[in-house]
Design a protein around this motif. Structure first.
Motif, PDB file in Angstrom:
ATOM      1  N   THR A   1       5.157  14.303  -1.016  1.00 39.18           N
ATOM      2  CA  THR A   1       4.623  12.970  -1.298  1.00 39.18           C
ATOM      3  C   THR A   1       4.754  12.076  -0.073  1.00 39.18           C
ATOM      4  OG1 THR A   1       5.077  13.074  -3.673  1.00 39.18           O
ATOM      5  CG2 THR A   1       4.866  10.884  -2.711  1.00 39.18           C
ATOM      6  N   VAL A   2       5.929  12.080   0.552  1.00 38.15           N
ATOM      7  CA  VAL A   2       6.147  11.263   1.755  1.00 38.15           C
ATOM      8  C   VAL A   2       5.218  11.715   2.864  1.00 38.15           C
ATOM      9  CG1 VAL A   2       7.819  10.634   3.540  1.00 38.15           C
ATOM     10  CG2 VAL A   2       8.517  10.721   1.132  1.00 38.15           C
ATOM     11  N   LEU A   3       5.075  13.027   3.016  1.00 35.32           N
ATOM     12  CA  LEU A   3       4.211  13.575   4.059  1.00 35.32           C
ATOM     13  C   LEU A   3       2.763  13.127   3.862  1.00 35.32           C
ATOM     14  CD1 LEU A   3       3.873  15.600   6.464  1.00 35.32           C
ATOM     15  CD2 LEU A   3       3.452  17.369   4.726  1.00 35.32           C
ATOM     16  N   LEU A   4       2.260  13.276   2.643  1.00 34.73           N
ATOM     17  CA  LEU A   4       0.866  12.900   2.364  1.00 34.73           C
ATOM     18  C   LEU A   4       0.679  11.388   2.425  1.00 34.73           C
ATOM     19  CD1 LEU A   4      -0.119  15.368  -0.525  1.00 34.73           C
ATOM     20  CD2 LEU A   4      -0.762  15.477   1.885  1.00 34.73           C
ATOM     21  N   ALA A   5       1.663  10.629   1.964  1.00 35.54           N
ATOM     22  CA  ALA A   5       1.561   9.161   2.015  1.00 35.54           C
ATOM     23  C   ALA A   5       1.440   8.689   3.455  1.00 35.54           C
ATOM     24  CB  ALA A   5       2.767   8.525   1.342  1.00 35.54           C
TER      25      ALA A   5
ATOM     26  N   GLN B   1       0.117  10.381   5.898  1.00 33.54           N
ATOM     27  CA  GLN B   1      -1.225  10.766   6.356  1.00 33.54           C
ATOM     28  C   GLN B   1      -2.286   9.807   5.808  1.00 33.54           C
ATOM     29  OE1 GLN B   1      -2.092  14.938   5.640  1.00 33.54           O
ATOM     30  NE2 GLN B   1      -0.029  15.559   6.260  1.00 33.54           N
ATOM     31  N   VAL B   2      -2.165   9.459   4.544  1.00 36.09           N
ATOM     32  CA  VAL B   2      -3.151   8.560   3.925  1.00 36.09           C
ATOM     33  C   VAL B   2      -3.065   7.166   4.538  1.00 36.09           C
ATOM     34  CG1 VAL B   2      -3.859   7.422   1.774  1.00 36.09           C
ATOM     35  CG2 VAL B   2      -3.231   9.844   1.759  1.00 36.09           C
ATOM     36  N   ALA B   3      -1.837   6.666   4.716  1.00 30.17           N
ATOM     37  CA  ALA B   3      -1.655   5.331   5.296  1.00 30.17           C
ATOM     38  C   ALA B   3      -2.244   5.267   6.702  1.00 30.17           C
ATOM     39  CB  ALA B   3      -0.182   4.961   5.316  1.00 30.17           C
ATOM     40  N   SER B   4      -2.101   6.360   7.449  1.00 34.03           N
ATOM     41  CA  SER B   4      -2.654   6.398   8.808  1.00 34.03           C
ATOM     42  C   SER B   4      -4.171   6.544   8.767  1.00 34.03           C
ATOM     43  CB  SER B   4      -2.030   7.569   9.574  1.00 34.03           C
ATOM     44  OG  SER B   4      -2.632   7.701  10.852  1.00 34.03           O
ATOM     45  N   ARG B   5      -4.661   7.371   7.850  1.00 35.97           N
ATOM     46  CA  ARG B   5      -6.105   7.643   7.775  1.00 35.97           C
ATOM     47  C   ARG B   5      -6.895   6.421   7.343  1.00 35.97           C
ATOM     48  NH1 ARG B   5     -10.726   7.894   7.321  1.00 35.97           N
ATOM     49  NH2 ARG B   5     -12.110   9.698   7.060  1.00 35.97           N
ATOM     50  N   PHE B   6      -6.340   5.587   6.469  1.00 36.07           N
ATOM     51  CA  PHE B   6      -7.048   4.411   5.938  1.00 36.07           C
ATOM     52  C   PHE B   6      -6.318   3.141   6.387  1.00 36.07           C
ATOM     53  CE2 PHE B   6      -7.765   7.986   3.054  1.00 36.07           C
ATOM     54  CZ  PHE B   6      -9.150   8.046   3.073  1.00 36.07           C
TER      55      PHE B   6
ATOM     56  N   PHE C   1       0.831  -1.198   0.000  1.00 43.81           N
ATOM     57  CA  PHE C   1       0.000   0.000   0.000  1.00 43.81           C
ATOM     58  C   PHE C   1       0.871   1.256   0.000  1.00 43.81           C
ATOM     59  CE2 PHE C   1      -3.024   2.796   2.633  1.00 43.81           C
ATOM     60  CZ  PHE C   1      -3.686   3.256   1.501  1.00 43.81           C
ATOM     61  N   ARG C   2       1.889   1.263   0.826  1.00 44.04           N
ATOM     62  CA  ARG C   2       2.751   2.446   0.911  1.00 44.04           C
ATOM     63  C   ARG C   2       3.544   2.638  -0.388  1.00 44.04           C
ATOM     64  NH1 ARG C   2       4.288   6.104   4.368  1.00 44.04           N
ATOM     65  NH2 ARG C   2       6.380   7.017   4.247  1.00 44.04           N
ATOM     66  N   GLU C   3       3.987   1.561  -0.985  1.00 42.14           N
ATOM     67  CA  GLU C   3       4.701   1.675  -2.271  1.00 42.14           C
ATOM     68  C   GLU C   3       3.825   2.342  -3.323  1.00 42.14           C
ATOM     69  OE1 GLU C   3       5.893  -2.261  -3.278  1.00 42.14           O
ATOM     70  OE2 GLU C   3       7.609  -2.299  -1.892  1.00 42.14           O
ATOM     71  N   ARG C   4       2.552   1.959  -3.354  1.00 47.41           N
ATOM     72  CA  ARG C   4       1.646   2.575  -4.329  1.00 47.41           C
ATOM     73  C   ARG C   4       1.390   4.043  -4.000  1.00 47.41           C
ATOM     74  NH1 ARG C   4      -0.886  -1.058  -7.807  1.00 47.41           N
ATOM     75  NH2 ARG C   4       0.554  -2.801  -7.999  1.00 47.41           N
ATOM     76  N   LEU C   5       1.306   4.367  -2.715  1.00 48.10           N
ATOM     77  CA  LEU C   5       1.088   5.761  -2.326  1.00 48.10           C
ATOM     78  C   LEU C   5       2.271   6.640  -2.718  1.00 48.10           C
ATOM     79  CD1 LEU C   5      -0.490   5.339   1.227  1.00 48.10           C
ATOM     80  CD2 LEU C   5      -1.628   6.217  -0.818  1.00 48.10           C
ATOM     81  N   LEU C   6       3.454   6.085  -2.742  1.00 51.61           N
ATOM     82  CA  LEU C   6       4.649   6.848  -3.110  1.00 51.61           C
ATOM     83  C   LEU C   6       4.843   6.917  -4.627  1.00 51.61           C
ATOM     84  CD1 LEU C   6       7.137   5.508  -0.398  1.00 51.61           C
ATOM     85  CD2 LEU C   6       6.024   7.771  -0.471  1.00 51.61           C
TER      86      LEU C   6
ATOM     87  N   ARG D   1       2.541  12.111  -8.951  1.00 54.01           N
ATOM     88  CA  ARG D   1       2.701  11.625  -7.581  1.00 54.01           C
ATOM     89  C   ARG D   1       1.823  12.439  -6.626  1.00 54.01           C
ATOM     90  NH1 ARG D   1       8.727  11.108  -5.836  1.00 54.01           N
ATOM     91  NH2 ARG D   1       7.806   9.663  -4.317  1.00 54.01           N
ATOM     92  N   LEU D   2       1.539  11.859  -5.493  1.00 51.73           N
ATOM     93  CA  LEU D   2       0.639  12.453  -4.506  1.00 51.73           C
ATOM     94  C   LEU D   2       1.094  13.859  -4.113  1.00 51.73           C
ATOM     95  CD1 LEU D   2      -1.916  11.395  -3.145  1.00 51.73           C
ATOM     96  CD2 LEU D   2      -0.506  10.549  -1.277  1.00 51.73           C
ATOM     97  N   GLY D   3       2.407  14.051  -3.969  1.00 46.42           N
ATOM     98  CA  GLY D   3       2.921  15.353  -3.543  1.00 46.42           C
ATOM     99  C   GLY D   3       2.686  16.455  -4.542  1.00 46.42           C
ATOM    100  N   ASN D   4       2.444  16.134  -5.794  1.00 45.64           N
ATOM    101  CA  ASN D   4       2.223  17.160  -6.825  1.00 45.64           C
ATOM    102  C   ASN D   4       0.739  17.423  -7.078  1.00 45.64           C
ATOM    103  OD1 ASN D   4       3.435  18.972  -8.825  1.00 45.64           O
ATOM    104  ND2 ASN D   4       2.469  17.627 -10.354  1.00 45.64           N
ATOM    105  N   LEU D   5      -0.102  16.829  -6.248  1.00 45.22           N
ATOM    106  CA  LEU D   5      -1.552  16.959  -6.468  1.00 45.22           C
ATOM    107  C   LEU D   5      -2.192  17.736  -5.327  1.00 45.22           C
ATOM    108  CD1 LEU D   5      -2.313  13.237  -7.411  1.00 45.22           C
ATOM    109  CD2 LEU D   5      -1.752  15.120  -8.981  1.00 45.22           C
ATOM    110  N   THR D   6      -3.213  18.489  -5.672  1.00 43.59           N
ATOM    111  CA  THR D   6      -4.014  19.141  -4.649  1.00 43.59           C
ATOM    112  C   THR D   6      -5.447  19.256  -5.162  1.00 43.59           C
ATOM    113  OG1 THR D   6      -4.145  21.006  -3.120  1.00 43.59           O
ATOM    114  CG2 THR D   6      -3.556  21.509  -5.410  1.00 43.59           C
ATOM    115  N   ILE D   7      -6.297  19.898  -4.370  1.00 48.22           N
ATOM    116  CA  ILE D   7      -7.696  20.103  -4.753  1.00 48.22           C
ATOM    117  C   ILE D   7      -7.951  21.591  -4.878  1.00 48.22           C
ATOM    118  CG2 ILE D   7     -10.102  19.831  -4.033  1.00 48.22           C
ATOM    119  CD1 ILE D   7      -9.016  17.199  -4.646  1.00 48.22           C
TER     120      ILE D   7
END
Length: 592
Positions: free
Chosen positions: A578-582, A584-589, A437-442, A519-525
Motif C-alpha cells: 500500500t505504501v509503495l503504490l501510494a 507511485q500514485v502520489a508521484s504520478r498524479f 491526498f496521501r491519507e486517502r491513498l493509504l 486498501r490499495l496494496g490489496n488490489l490489482t488488475i
C-alpha cells in the motif's frame, strides 16, 4: 405554471361542434402502445361502473388564429389520445359498414362520431400524431379505411406496424363483445362509443414548455416523461415554424445533427447544453437570473436563447456539439489528443469539459494546438484523481471553478504555452493538500471510490508497458470491462481454510479483512477475476488456463511484480505494498 386544470368527458374534449385540434409535436416518439395496453383500455371502458377515468393530458395552447382553430400541442398524453382515436375509428368503421340499416338516431350518432374524429368543414383530423417515419401516413390510411373523409396511402409492411394493428384489434374486440353479449355489432359498437364519450380526462393547460417539465416532476410521471432536451428541441421547432425561419423538418435535421455528435447518452446531451451556456455565457444573449446553467434552469435558459434569435441559434451550437463529441469520445479522430480525452473520461473529469469545450472553440485566438490541449487534459486528469478521492473541492464548486478559469483566460493575457501553465496554477490552488491526498491513498480506496482505484492501478500498469507487452486494460465485452479489479485477499465473508491459516486463525483473518481488504496494496488488475475468486494466494499467483498460459498474477503486468515475489499475503505485505503504490500514485498524479 398551470393555466387551467379541468376534467372533461371525451365527448367534450373532442366535441363534434368544436374547433379544437390536437397536435403531437415532432420530438415525441412514434406510437408505441401494444396489445396489453389496448386490452386494458378496452376492458376498463366496458367494465366501468359509470365514467372511467383515463388520466391526465398536458397541453400547450399553440393557436395562431383563434377564429380559425384552437390548436393544442400535446405535451403528454399522445399515446392515450391516439389510442382513443383509433378506437373511435374502429367504432366508426363498424357503424359505417352497416349504414344502410341504421335508424335515423344512430345515423346522427355516426355523423357526430365522424365530426369527433375529423373536424367539420375541412375534415382535418382532430388529432395529428407524430409524423416520424410512417406513423402519420399509417394514421391517415387507417382513418380512410374506417370510412372517414381522410386521404391516406398504403405503405409497405403497414400490417406489421402498431397503428394498423391497434385499429384492427379494436374492431375484433367490438365484434367479439357482440358475440359475448349475443347482440349485433352495431349495438356493441354503440355501447363502446357511449363508454368512450363519457370517460373522463383531466386536461391540464400550461403556459410554457418549462412549466410542463416542472409539472412532470411534481406529478411524478411514471411513464417516459419529456426531458429538458426534448422540451428545448420542441421549442426550437415551434419557434422555427412560427417565425418562418425554416421548416420544422429542416430544424429537426439540424437538431438531430447535433445529437449525432453527442451520441445516444441523454446525460451527455443535457450536460453539453449546460456546458455550452456556461462556457460562452458572455457571448450569448443575457438571460436574467441565470449566472450558471443548472438542470433546473436549463429549459428557461434555452427557451430565452431560442426566442431571442432562432435563425442563428444552431450556427454555433452545431460546431460546439462536434467539439464536445470529440471531448467525450463520441467522435474519436484517433489522434494523441483523443487519447488524452479518453483518459479524462476514465478519470471521471466531466465537470472540466466546459473548459475544454471553450478551449477547443477558442484555440485560434489563444494560439494553442493539440500539444497545449494535451497538457491541459493531463493536468485535469491529475486534478480529478485527487479530487474524486478526497472529495475536495466539493461538487457544487466545480462549475464555478472552471467558469472562473474561462473568464481569466478570456482576458487575452494568456497564449500558447501560457494557457496550460495558467490552468495548472489554478488547479494547484483548488486541489486538496498533499497530506490529505496521501491519507486517502493509504486508506480503503476501493471503498471510497472503486472507479478511482481502478483508474490509478490501470494507469500505473500502462505506464510500465512496452509495445511488446501492451494490454488494453479498458477493453470491453458485452458492456463490461475485461480487465477488472481483483482483491488479492478475498473480500467475501467465507474465507477458505488456506487463507484463514495464512492470516493466523479465524479472528485474525476477520480483523485483517476488516482493516486491509479495500486498501490499495490489496488490489490489482486481472482479466480473470471470476476465475481467481476465493482461490488461495498460491493458486492466484500461478494459475494457468487449459493452454498453459498464465492467467494469475504472472500475467505480465508490472503491477503484480510485488505479488510474485512474496510467498505469503498478510497484513504486513498489504501495508508494505500500500505504501509503495501510494508513493507511485502520489508521484504520478502530482499536478506538476
Amino acid at each position: 405554471m398551470i393555466k387551467s386544470a379541468n376534467q372533461h368527458p371525451v365527448f367534450s374534449l373532442m366535441s363534434p361542434q368544436s374547433n379544437v385540434l390536437y397536435k403531437v409535436p415532432p420530438y415525441q416518439r412514434e406510437y408505441s402502445w401494444q396489445r396489453a395496453q389496448w386490452e386494458a383500455l378496452f376492458d376498463d371502458l366496458i367494465e366501468a361502473e359509470g365514467a372511467h377515468f383515463l388520466g391526465t393530458i398536458i397541453c400547450l395552447d399553440q393557436s395562431v388564429d383563434a377564429l380559425e382553430a384552437t390548436v393544442f400541442e400535446v405535451i403528454d398524453g399522445q399515446q392515450r389520445l391516439t389510442t382513443l382515436t383509433l378506437l373511435m375509428a374502429a367504432i366508426h368503421s363498424i357503424l359505417n359498414e352497416q349504414v344502410s340499416d341504421l335508424d335515423e338516431d344512430v345515423k346522427i350518432d355516426l355523423v357526430n362520431l365522424r365530426r369527433q374524429i375529423v373536424r367539420k368543414g375541412d375534415t382535418a383530423p382532430r388529432l395529428t400524431p407524430q409524423r416520424q417515419g410512417s406513423n402519420y401516413n399509417d394514421f391517415l390510411y387507417v382513418l380512410g379505411q374506417a370510412g372517414l373523409p381522410v386521404d391516406g396511402s398504403w405503405t409497405g409492411y403497414l400490417s406489421l406496424r402498431k397503428i394498423y394493428k391497434c385499429f384492427h384489434h379494436f374492431k375484433a374486440e367490438i365484434l367479439e363483445l357482440a358475440e359475448t353479449r349475443d347482440t349485433s355489432p352495431v349495438e356493441a359498437a354503440l355501447d363502446v362509443l357511449a363508454a368512450v364519450n363519457k370517460a373522463i380526462i383531466v386536461k391540464i393547460e400550461v403556459a410554457s414548455h418549462s412549466d410542463a417539465f416542472v409539472l412532470f416532476e411534481s406529478l411524478n410521471n411514471r411513464g417516459m416523461p419529456l426531458t429538458p432536451v426534448d422540451l428545448i428541441k420542441n421549442h426550437l421547432l415551434a419557434q422555427s415554424e412560427r417565425k418562418q425561419v425554416m421548416t420544422v423538418e429542416d430544424a429537426f435535421k439540424l437538431w438531430n445533427q447535433m445529437l449525432t455528435s453527442l451520441g445516444d447518452s441523454y446525460a451527455n446531451q443535457e450536460r453539453f447544453l449546460r456546458h455550452y451556456y456556461n462556457a460562452f455565457k458572455l457571448d450569448l444573449p443575457q438571460v436574467p437570473n441565470a449566472p450558471v446553467a443548472t438542470k433546473a434552469s436549463l429549459i428557461r435558459i434555452y427557451e430565452a436563447l431560442v426566442s431571442h434569435d432562432v435563425e442563428n441559434f444552431m450556427d454555433d451550437l452545431l460546431p460546439a456539439s462536434a467539439a464536445y463529441g470529440r471531448i467525450t469520445g463520441v467522435l474519436d479522430e484517433e489522434q494523441p489528443l483523443d487519447k488524452a480525452f479518453a483518459q479524462l473520461n476514465r478519470a471521471q473529469a466531466a465537470p472540466s469539459f466546459v473548459l475544454l469545450l471553450w478551449l477547443l472553440r477558442r484555440r485560434d485566438t489563444l494560439v494553442i494546438g493539440d500539444p497545449q490541449l494535451e497538457r491541459v487534459a493531463s493536468h485535469l486528469v491529475d486534478f480529478f484523481v485527487r479530487r474524486n478521492l478526497t472529495g475536495f473541492p466539493q461538487t457544487y464548486a466545480l462549475p464555478r471553478l472552471f467558469m472562473d478559469m474561462i473568464t481569466a483566460l478570456e482576458g487575452g493575457q494568456y497564449q500558447g504555452d501560457d494557457v496550460p501553465a495558467a490552468v495548472l496554477n489554478r488547479l494547484r490552488q483548488a486541489s486538496s493538500t498533499e497530506q490529505v491526498f496521501r491519507e486517502r491513498l493509504l486508506g480503503p480506496v476501493y471503498e471510497e471510490n472503486s472507479d478511482v482505484a481502478r483508474f490509478v492501478l490501470a494507469t500505473l500498469a500502462e505506464d510500465a508497458m512496452t509495445k511488446e507487452s501492451w494490454q488494453d486494460l479498458w477493453r470491453r465485452e458485452r458492456g463490461h470491462y475485461v480487465w477488472t479489479i481483483e482483491h488479492v485477499l478475498p473480500q467475501g465473508q467465507n474465507l477458505p481454510a488456506g487463507w484463514i491459516e495464512m492470516l493466523g486463525g479465524s479472528e485474525a483473518a476477520v480483523a485483517v479483512q476488516g482493516e486491509h481488504v479495500h486498501r490499495l496494496g490489496n488490489l490489482t488488475i486481472t482479466g480473470y477475476n471470476s476465475t481467481l475468486s476465493n482461490k488461495s494466494f498460491g493458486e492466484k499467483k500461478h494459475r494457468k488456463d487449459s493452454f498453459g498460459r498464465p492467467i494469475g498474477y504472472a500475467n505480465g503486468l508490472s503491477l503484480n511484480a510485488y505479488l510474485m515475489e512474496t510467498e505469503t499475503w498478510t497484513a504486513e505485505q498489504i501495508e508494505e505494498r500500500t505504501v509503495l503504490l501510494a508513493d507511485q500514485v502520489a508521484s504520478r498524479f502530482a499536478l506538476a
